[in-house]
Design an enzyme around this catalytic site. Structure first.
Site, mmCIF file in Angstrom:
data_model
loop_
_atom_site.group_PDB
_atom_site.id
_atom_site.type_symbol
_atom_site.label_atom_id
_atom_site.label_comp_id
_atom_site.label_asym_id
_atom_site.label_seq_id
_atom_site.Cartn_x
_atom_site.Cartn_y
_atom_site.Cartn_z
ATOM 1 N N HIS A 72 36.681 44.732 39.817
ATOM 2 C CA HIS A 72 37.738 43.732 39.572
ATOM 3 C C HIS A 72 37.973 42.879 40.816
ATOM 4 O O HIS A 72 38.201 41.674 40.714
ATOM 5 C CB HIS A 72 39.034 44.423 39.152
ATOM 6 C CG HIS A 72 38.948 45.073 37.801
ATOM 7 N ND1 HIS A 72 38.371 44.444 36.717
ATOM 8 C CD2 HIS A 72 39.346 46.300 37.358
ATOM 9 C CE1 HIS A 72 38.425 45.264 35.654
ATOM 10 N NE2 HIS A 72 39.001 46.388 36.034
ATOM 11 N N ASP A 100 33.790 38.866 31.546
ATOM 12 C CA ASP A 100 33.626 40.286 31.206
ATOM 13 C C ASP A 100 32.567 40.940 32.090
ATOM 14 O O ASP A 100 31.673 40.269 32.611
ATOM 15 C CB ASP A 100 33.244 40.407 29.722
ATOM 16 C CG ASP A 100 33.443 41.812 29.193
ATOM 17 O OD1 ASP A 100 34.182 42.599 29.818
ATOM 18 O OD2 ASP A 100 32.853 42.133 28.141
ATOM 19 N N LEU A 137 40.908 19.345 39.034
ATOM 20 C CA LEU A 137 40.593 20.342 38.004
ATOM 21 C C LEU A 137 41.837 21.175 37.709
ATOM 22 O O LEU A 137 42.569 21.543 38.635
ATOM 23 C CB LEU A 137 39.455 21.258 38.476
ATOM 24 C CG LEU A 137 39.049 22.399 37.537
ATOM 25 C CD1 LEU A 137 37.522 22.568 37.512
ATOM 26 C CD2 LEU A 137 39.680 23.722 37.935
#
Ligand code: IPE
Ligand code: IPE
Ligand code: MG
Length: 230
Positions: free
Chosen positions: A27, A10, A121
Site C-alpha cells: 500500500h 488494484d 489536472l
C-alpha cells in the site's frame, strides 16, 4: 484524446506478496505511485484523473489494514502538496468521505483547499466510494432538494452525483488483471473504454500508461451509432 482517465488501482497486496513484503509495504508503494502517474497523466494532456483508492467494501478488511490505509491519507496529502502546487494539480474527492477518520478528513480538506485554484489536472480520489452508494446518495439528495425538477432526465439526475462538473471517463484502466468493476463509477462508466493491465498497481509506470492510452487511440467509439465518433 483522453480527457478523463479513471483507474482501479488494484494489486498492492499481490505486488508485496511476490516480493516477500507485507501488504502494508504494498500500500505504501501504491500510494507513492500516485504521484508518478499523476505527473505522467499531465504529460499526456489528461485533465481529470479519478483514482479508486478505497471502496465502500474495503471497510470489511482487517482493522489493522484499514487503519494503515487511513494513515496513508495524511502522509499522501503532506508529501504531495508541494508537487501538486508545482504541477498545477487540484485535489478533489468523491465518496462517503464523512466515514473517514477525522485526521484523514482534516488532511484532505486542507489539501483540497490549498490546491483549489490549480487548473492543469484535477486529481479526484475515490475514498469510501461505491458506485451504488453514489446513486443512492444522489437519490436521497434529490428527494431532499426543495428545488428539484418535476421530471428527472439523465442530465438532471447527474447533477446530484458526487462530481457533476467532471465529464464521464473516456478510459477506465484496471491494474492487476481482474475483469470486474468492483462497484466503481457505475453511472459514469456507461460508455467508457475499458483496459485491463496485468501489472500490479505499484509497478504500473508511465510505459504501462502509454500502452493503455495507445490502445484507447485505436478504438472505434461508436456510442451505439454505425460510424465512429471522434
Ligand atoms: C488495491 O490493492 C488497494 C486497495 C483496494 C485499497 P489490494 O489491497 O486490493 O491488492 P490485492 O488485490 O490484494 O493484490
Ligand atoms: C477495488 O479493489 C477497490 C480499490 C482498488 C480501491 P479490490 O481489491 O477491493 O476489489 P475486489 O475485492 O478484487 O473486487
Ligand atoms: Mg485487490
Amino acid at each position: 484524446m483522453v480527457k478523463h482517465l479513471a483507474i482501479i488501482m488494484d494489486g498492492n497486496g499481490r505486488w508485496a506478496q511476490q516480493r516477500g513484503l507485507s501488504r502494508s509495504e504494498g500500500h505504501r508503494a501504491g500510494a507513492e505511485n500516485i504521484g508518478k502517474i499523476t505527473e505522467a497523466a499531465i504529460k499526456y494532456g489528461i485533465e481529470y484523473l479519478t483514482l479508486y483508492a478505497f471502496s465502500t467494501e474495503n471497510w470489511k478488511r482487517p482493522a489493522a489494514e484499514v487503519d494503515f490505509l487511513m494513515h496513508l491519507i495524511p502522509v499522501f496529502c503532506k508529501t504531495r502538496l508541494k508537487p501538486m502546487l508545482q504541477n498545477g494539480v487540484r485535489l478533489r474527492t468523491i465518496g462517503r468521505t464523512d466515514d473517514l477518520p477525522f485526521f484523514a478528513r482534516k488532511a484532505l480538506l486542507k489539501a483540497i483547499d490549498d490546491t483549489k485554484n490549480n487548473t492543469k489536472l484535477t486529481l479526484n480520489l475515490a475514498l469510501s466510494y461505491g458506485g451504488r452508494a453514489e446513486i443512492v446518495d444522489a437519490v436521497n439528495r434529490l428527494l431532499a432538494d426543495p428545488e428539484r425538477p418535476q421530471k428527472i432526465d439523465e442530465a438532471a439526475f447527474g447533477r446530484y452525483l458526487y462530481a457533476p462538473d467532471i465529464p464521464d471517463p473516456d478510459l477506465m484502466i484496471r491494474t492487476s488483471g481482474e475483469m470486474r468493476l468492483s462497484n466503481f463509477l457505475l453511472w459514469e462508466l456507461s460508455y467508457s473504454e475499458l483496459y485491463v493491465s496485468p501489472v500490479h498497481w505499484p509497478a504500473f509506470d508511465e510505459a504501462e500508461l502509454k500502452k493503455a492510452l495507445d490502445s484507447f487511440g485505436s478504438r472505434d467509439r461508436r456510442f451505439g451509432d454505425v460510424t465512429a465518433k471522434k
